[in-house]
Design an enzyme around this catalytic site. Structure first.
Site, mmCIF file in Angstrom:
data_model
loop_
_atom_site.group_PDB
_atom_site.id
_atom_site.type_symbol
_atom_site.label_atom_id
_atom_site.label_comp_id
_atom_site.label_asym_id
_atom_site.label_seq_id
_atom_site.Cartn_x
_atom_site.Cartn_y
_atom_site.Cartn_z
ATOM 1 N N THR A 181 38.348 27.603 58.632
ATOM 2 C CA THR A 181 39.293 28.597 59.126
ATOM 3 C C THR A 181 38.873 29.016 60.520
ATOM 4 O O THR A 181 37.686 29.051 60.826
ATOM 5 C CB THR A 181 39.348 29.823 58.187
ATOM 6 O OG1 THR A 181 40.282 30.753 58.703
ATOM 7 C CG2 THR A 181 38.000 30.510 58.037
ATOM 8 N N GLU A 326 40.074 31.703 52.617
ATOM 9 C CA GLU A 326 38.975 32.084 51.733
ATOM 10 C C GLU A 326 39.440 32.277 50.291
ATOM 11 O O GLU A 326 38.630 32.504 49.390
ATOM 12 C CB GLU A 326 38.345 33.407 52.227
ATOM 13 C CG GLU A 326 37.604 33.312 53.566
ATOM 14 C CD GLU A 326 38.521 33.397 54.792
ATOM 15 O OE1 GLU A 326 39.763 33.264 54.643
ATOM 16 O OE2 GLU A 326 37.994 33.597 55.903
ATOM 17 N N LYS A 435 45.763 50.980 68.655
ATOM 18 C CA LYS A 435 45.309 52.357 68.436
ATOM 19 C C LYS A 435 45.739 53.220 69.615
ATOM 20 O O LYS A 435 45.158 53.164 70.699
ATOM 21 C CB LYS A 435 43.795 52.415 68.253
ATOM 22 C CG LYS A 435 43.370 53.759 67.675
ATOM 23 C CD LYS A 435 42.012 53.709 67.028
ATOM 24 C CE LYS A 435 41.838 54.905 66.104
ATOM 25 N NZ LYS A 435 40.523 54.986 65.542
ATOM 26 N N TRP A 440 47.178 54.737 64.455
ATOM 27 C CA TRP A 440 47.427 53.305 64.370
ATOM 28 C C TRP A 440 48.916 52.978 64.482
ATOM 29 O O TRP A 440 49.745 53.638 63.866
ATOM 30 C CB TRP A 440 46.930 52.744 63.036
ATOM 31 C CG TRP A 440 45.453 52.823 62.855
ATOM 32 C CD1 TRP A 440 44.773 53.571 61.947
ATOM 33 C CD2 TRP A 440 44.449 52.107 63.592
ATOM 34 N NE1 TRP A 440 43.425 53.376 62.067
ATOM 35 C CE2 TRP A 440 43.197 52.486 63.071
ATOM 36 C CE3 TRP A 440 44.496 51.190 64.650
ATOM 37 C CZ2 TRP A 440 41.996 51.980 63.568
ATOM 38 C CZ3 TRP A 440 43.296 50.685 65.142
ATOM 39 C CH2 TRP A 440 42.073 51.086 64.601
HETATM 40 P P1 ADP Z 1 43.825 31.446 60.235
HETATM 41 O O1 ADP Z 1 45.304 31.431 60.435
HETATM 42 O O2 ADP Z 1 43.138 32.626 60.840
HETATM 43 O O3 ADP Z 1 43.147 30.161 60.426
HETATM 44 P P2 ADP Z 1 44.395 31.849 57.458
HETATM 45 O O4 ADP Z 1 45.500 30.909 57.430
HETATM 46 O O5 ADP Z 1 43.396 31.831 56.393
HETATM 47 O O6 ADP Z 1 43.567 31.664 58.717
HETATM 48 O O7 ADP Z 1 45.003 33.270 57.693
HETATM 49 C C1 ADP Z 1 44.942 34.270 56.747
HETATM 50 C C2 ADP Z 1 45.473 35.540 57.335
HETATM 51 O O8 ADP Z 1 46.838 35.389 57.693
HETATM 52 C C3 ADP Z 1 45.441 36.693 56.402
HETATM 53 O O9 ADP Z 1 44.167 37.295 56.345
HETATM 54 C C4 ADP Z 1 46.504 37.612 57.012
HETATM 55 O O10 ADP Z 1 45.986 38.322 58.108
HETATM 56 C C5 ADP Z 1 47.510 36.631 57.523
HETATM 57 N N1 ADP Z 1 48.610 36.443 56.549
HETATM 58 C C6 ADP Z 1 48.776 35.454 55.662
HETATM 59 N N2 ADP Z 1 49.935 35.599 54.974
HETATM 60 C C7 ADP Z 1 50.526 36.720 55.441
HETATM 61 C C8 ADP Z 1 51.731 37.429 55.136
HETATM 62 N N3 ADP Z 1 52.588 36.998 54.230
HETATM 63 N N4 ADP Z 1 51.975 38.565 55.817
HETATM 64 C C9 ADP Z 1 51.120 39.020 56.749
HETATM 65 N N5 ADP Z 1 49.982 38.405 57.094
HETATM 66 C C10 ADP Z 1 49.673 37.270 56.447
#
Ligand code: ADP
Length: 543
Positions: A181, A326, A435, A440
């Site tokens: 990731t 994860e 912020k 927020w």
């Molecule tokens: P990256 O894109 O950082 O490589 P991931 O695909 O594992 O890694 O991303 C996971 C993150 O994506 C979550 O922790 C969250 O922040 C965001 N995320 C995933 N699905 C959603 C959703 N349906 N709505 C909002 N945020 C989301």
């Protein structure tokens, strides 16, 4: 009860025994390739035999640098069934990150698509542990020469190898697959999926209250197979005997639409940007979504306007899902509970736009800065923490694990609320919240509202430094083709939805918003572009 190991062998054997005639279809630039679970299972056994002959044994890692296709699914299973593991490489990463990931995972074999040879070729000299490269045939039946010493044709290997039939007995805790990731800073972090995690996650996505993948479905996973196992959907589809349709090399929204219509696709999964693209195409071509019944959408927040457009205008059920690398990855699905069907339309879509209900088998806590659980009132915000059998307990060989996996809980870094009905709403990533004056502002909520404007194609909101308030939101907007909509009108369109101090003072109109390697708005690149520019402008301001 028997102490029966939960391994992906069960998934493979069921598809082979019960659904040998069910089709797997892959789009190729010049047409489609059709195979069946029966043929696929035979090829998986041959590939495993071939990998064994190349010296791949238990614990070894087989990297893939591939688009979505049936061959990619062969590697998933062959590597896992023989006690090795597959390791999916994100084809959009740069050379340095790719080299880091392959060397860190100590991959022994690398499988790549002919079409991706130009991207991986220059990286090969920097790979320390790779002993063999397998190259898939291109559409023309040719395969490029990558100039790597031990380079083989994938098809030749599958054809000439004796099938591996006696699969080893595996420990359910051993690694079946690996995915890295992206980290905000520093190198990517690896997550190793055990057989047990993939098994349990696959069961979960088959439930009627989640993605409801069944034998009667034809699944089109638009989410890349190089990204968290295409959300585990291909494993579930294989287990339950659903047909599968893959986008093949470099698919466009038009290709997806054609596959949906021509191949009887009933369920498809992808990120919001893909669904926004397909929606725009539908608007211009005036056609329908044919047999499609459900859309599973996650990876970033799905704008409510898009959910409504698909459900109301196109008659497709839209299921918002949430998760992360994860977590194997899906942890929440948003479907209405009984009794909610009669709610006013706004309230119904309000729930559907939330990230939804925790799937069976996991535990969640939303906690404040002191680690105390916040009330489930739909207002109190806190960090989401998770634990369960499909949640990672560490990053692969990485000292950064200690910051994220604490006392048996995974700290997601996502800020969320939970309402009285139990629906999780992700307010933002901790690092993306704005912020302002000590309060927020959710960049995600602003974006979703802005994307509700009929002339806005995409919108991303980032925090920019502000002398008076600390930070203020800046909206970066892509207009729909032909639109001339201006800053004041865009902001006015969301004014009624938020407190006045949430509204951005500035809107930057751009031709496109940069994307991350996983198809989300790259807030990092936007910050690099606009925050430094604003600083320069402020620097030249002589007031
Ligand atoms: P990256 O894109 O950082 O490589 P991931 O695909 O594992 O890694 O991303 C996971 C993150 O994506 C979550 O922790 C969250 O922040 C965001 N995320 C995933 N699905 C959603 C959703 N349906 N709505 C909002 N945020 C989301």
């Amino acid at each position: 009860m028997m102490d029966y190991p939960l391994t992906v062998r069960t998934i493979y054997q069921r598809a082979q025994a019960l659904f040998p005639g069910r089709q797997l279809v892959t789009r190729l630039p010049g047409g489609v390739r059709r195979t069946t679970y029966g043929e696929w299972a035979e090829r998986v056994a041959r590939l495993a035999g071939g990998l064994r002959d190349l010296g791949v044994g238990p614990g070894d890692r087989v990297a893939t640098f591939c688009w979505n296709h049936d061959r990619h699914l062969e590697v998933y299973f062959a590597a896992a069934l023989m006690g090795a593991s597959y390791h999916t490489l994100n084809i959009r990463l740069g050379g340095d990150q790719l080299a880091y990931i392959v060397n860190h995972a100590k991959d022994k074999v690398l499988v790549c698509d002919a079409e991706l040879a130009p991207a991986i070729g220059p990286v090969l000299p920097g790979l320390d542990t790779v002993e063999h490269v397998l190259v898939l045939d291109g559409d023309d039946g040719q395969r490029p020469d990558l100039g790597f010493g031990a380079e083989h044709g994938y098809e030749d290997l599958v054809e000439r190898s004796a099938p591996m039939t006696a699969w080893p007995e595996l420990d359910e805790r051993q690694t079946a697959g690996i995915c890295y990731t992206s980290a905000t800073t520093g190198n990517p972090k690896g997550v190793a999926y055990s057989h047990r995690a993939l098994y349990l996650h696959s069961l979960v996505v088959g439930l009627v209250d989640t993605a409801a993948i069944s034998e009667r479905d034809v699944l089109l996973p638009i989410v890349p197979m190089f990204h968290v196992n295409a959300w585990g959907m291909p494993f579930a589809a294989t287990w339950f005997g659903a047909g599968q349709v893959y986008g093949g090399p470099a698919p466009t929204p038009a290709d997806y639409l054609r596959l949906i219509r021509d191949e009887g696709v009933t369920v498809s999964a992808g990120v919001p940007t893909v669904w926004l693209g397909i929606l725009q195409l539908l608007e211009s071509d005036g056609g329908d979504l044919g047999p499609l019944q459900r859309i599973i959408c996650g990876g970033s927040a799905a704008p409510v306007s898009m959910i409504r457009a698909y459900e109301e205008r196109h008659g497709v059920e839209f299921v918002h899902a949430y998760g992360m690398t994860e977590a194997t990855p899906v942890t929440h699905f948003s479907r209405l509970k009984s009794g909610m069907d009669d709610l006013p339309v706004e309230a119904r879509y309000g729930y559907k736009a939330k990230q939804g209900l925790l799937v069976p088998g996991l535990e969640q806590r939303v906690v404040d800065a002191d680690g105390d659980e916040v009330p489930a009132d739909g207002k109190s915000m806190g960090e989401l923490r998770l634990r369960g059998p499909s949640i990672a307990s560490e990053y692969l060989d990485d000292p950064r694990s200690a910051q994220t996996f604490v006392d048996g809980w995974y700290h997601t870094g996502d800020v969320a609320t939970v309402d009285q009905a139990g629906y999780l709403h992700v307010v933002d990533r901790t690092k993306d919240l704005v912020k302002s004056g000590g309060e927020w502002i959710s960049s995600v909520e602003l974006e979703n509202a802005l994307m509700g404007h009929p002339e806005v194609a995409q919108a991303a909101v980032i925090a920019v430094p502000d002398e008076r308030w600390g930070e203020r939101p800046l909206a970066v907007v892509v207009r729909k083709p032909g639109s001339e909509v201006g800053e004041a009108e865009v902001v006015a369109s969301v004014a009624g939805k938020f407190p006045k101090w949430w509204l951005p003072e500035r809107v930057e109109f751009v031709d496109e918003i940069p994307m991350t390697a996983t198809g989300k708005f790259s807030k990092r690149l936007l910050r690099e572009r606009f925050v430094s520019r604003l600083h320069e402008e402020e620097g030249s301001d002589e007031r």
